[in-house]
Motif scaffolding. Structure first.
Motif, PDB file in Angstrom:
ATOM      1  N   GLU A   1       0.820  -1.329  -0.115  1.00  0.00           N
ATOM      2  CA  GLU A   1      -0.086   0.044   0.014  1.00  0.00           C
ATOM      3  C   GLU A   1       0.786   1.175   0.016  1.00  0.00           C
ATOM      4  O   GLU A   1       0.503   2.360  -0.586  1.00  0.00           O
ATOM      5  N   ILE A   2       2.038   1.147   0.407  1.00  0.00           N
ATOM      6  CA  ILE A   2       2.978   2.198   0.465  1.00  0.00           C
ATOM      7  C   ILE A   2       3.604   2.277  -0.947  1.00  0.00           C
ATOM      8  O   ILE A   2       3.741   3.591  -1.516  1.00  0.00           O
ATOM      9  N   PHE A   3       4.140   1.548  -1.580  1.00  0.00           N
ATOM     10  CA  PHE A   3       5.237   1.328  -2.672  1.00  0.00           C
ATOM     11  C   PHE A   3       4.177   0.905  -3.962  1.00  0.00           C
ATOM     12  O   PHE A   3       4.783   0.413  -4.907  1.00  0.00           O
TER      13      PHE A   3
ATOM     14  N   TRP B   1       9.610   9.804   7.779  1.00  0.00           N
ATOM     15  CA  TRP B   1       8.175   8.583   7.699  1.00  0.00           C
ATOM     16  C   TRP B   1       7.442   8.992   8.876  1.00  0.00           C
ATOM     17  O   TRP B   1       7.867   8.779  10.057  1.00  0.00           O
ATOM     18  N   HIS B   2       6.051   9.111   8.557  1.00  0.00           N
ATOM     19  CA  HIS B   2       5.065   9.518   9.584  1.00  0.00           C
ATOM     20  C   HIS B   2       4.267   8.134   9.937  1.00  0.00           C
ATOM     21  O   HIS B   2       3.993   7.427   8.956  1.00  0.00           O
TER      22      HIS B   2
ATOM     23  N   THR C   1       1.442   2.307  12.154  1.00  0.00           N
ATOM     24  CA  THR C   1       1.101   2.282  11.016  1.00  0.00           C
ATOM     25  C   THR C   1       1.862   3.109  10.027  1.00  0.00           C
ATOM     26  O   THR C   1       1.361   4.375  10.347  1.00  0.00           O
ATOM     27  N   PRO C   2       2.653   3.097   9.304  1.00  0.00           N
ATOM     28  CA  PRO C   2       3.179   4.118   8.612  1.00  0.00           C
ATOM     29  C   PRO C   2       2.214   4.532   7.165  1.00  0.00           C
ATOM     30  O   PRO C   2       1.473   4.006   6.733  1.00  0.00           O
ATOM     31  N   GLN C   3       2.366   5.937   6.961  1.00  0.00           N
ATOM     32  CA  GLN C   3       1.527   6.670   6.290  1.00  0.00           C
ATOM     33  C   GLN C   3       2.277   7.043   4.782  1.00  0.00           C
ATOM     34  O   GLN C   3       3.406   7.124   4.826  1.00  0.00           O
ATOM     35  N   PRO C   4       1.617   6.830   3.734  1.00  0.00           N
ATOM     36  CA  PRO C   4       2.258   6.902   2.428  1.00  0.00           C
ATOM     37  C   PRO C   4       2.885   8.454   2.433  1.00  0.00           C
ATOM     38  O   PRO C   4       2.419   9.295   3.029  1.00  0.00           O
TER      39      PRO C   4
END
Length: 212
Positions: free
Chosen positions: A137-139, A193-194, A207-210
């Motif tokens: 979902e990030i990449f 990275w947020h 959970t990392p955010q895009p």
């Protein structure tokens, strides 16, 4: 011609008058002129009239209005405290200490370790392409793209994890070095990275955010 002797009563009266005048003069502060009747103290713009009318030589005390609380933010890092470009791994410790000194820790140790591990892995996946499949979902827009930096020449120089304005938000601040596809090696690069704190299957997780 002989001067007649002065009356003792006149001498006493003169002495009393001089004493009263002397007391009146001592009661007036030195360097302050008497104010004309009916006039009011002159007020300076932004300063209360009571402060403006303070005697000469005495600095008035002005109470400032309380400021609103501000969210924690990193202090400016003095450039002279950082190692010069091209210092290599010998300067990484200095970069780490500069980050920690500019932004004191404000997260529990367990959360900080989790965020740092995930933030480092995300950065490596982002710039080298290694491990992007863990975060589709990030990449999703760059999974098939060629990595911008060579994995063999990639190095994280320093990293910290801190709150991002709210207890359920955090940011991982990373400083890194790498060689791009054109063969140019550059260090002291900065990436953030947020994260948001969510609950997955009853257990809280970050959970990392895009990146935008």
């Amino acid at each position: 011609m002989t001067t007649p002797p002065r009356s003792p009563r006149l001498l006493v009266l003169s002495t009393v008058v001089l004493a009263v005048c002397g007391v009146a003069l001592l009661a007036v502060p030195h360097g302050q002129e008497q104010q004309a009747p009916g006039s009011s103290p002159v007020s300076v713009t932004g300063v209360p009239s009571s402060a403006a009318a303070a005697p000469a030589g005495i600095a008035p005390t002005i109470e400032a209005a309380p400021s609103k609380p501000r969210a924690a933010s990193p202090s400016p890092v003095v450039p002279s405290a950082l190692p010069p470009h091209g210092e290599g791994t010998a300067g990484d410790r200095t970069v780490q200490e500069a980050l920690e000194g500019a932004w004191p820790a404000d997260l529990p140790a367990t959360d900080e370790r989790e965020l740092l591990a995930t933030g480092r892995a995300l950065l490596r996946a982002d710039v080298t392409g290694v491990g992007r499949e863990k975060w589709p979902e990030i990449f999703r827009h760059s999974a098939a793209g060629s990595p911008a930096f060579a994995a063999a020449r990639f190095r994280i120089q320093a990293a910290i994890a801190r709150q991002d304005g709210r207890p359920n938000r955090a940011v991982v601040h990373l400083v890194w070095a790498g060689m791009d596809r054109g063969g140019t090696f550059t260090d002291l690069r900065v990436t953030d990275w947020h994260f948001t704190r969510t609950t997955t299957k009853g257990a809280p997780a970050w959970t990392p955010q895009p990146r935008t």
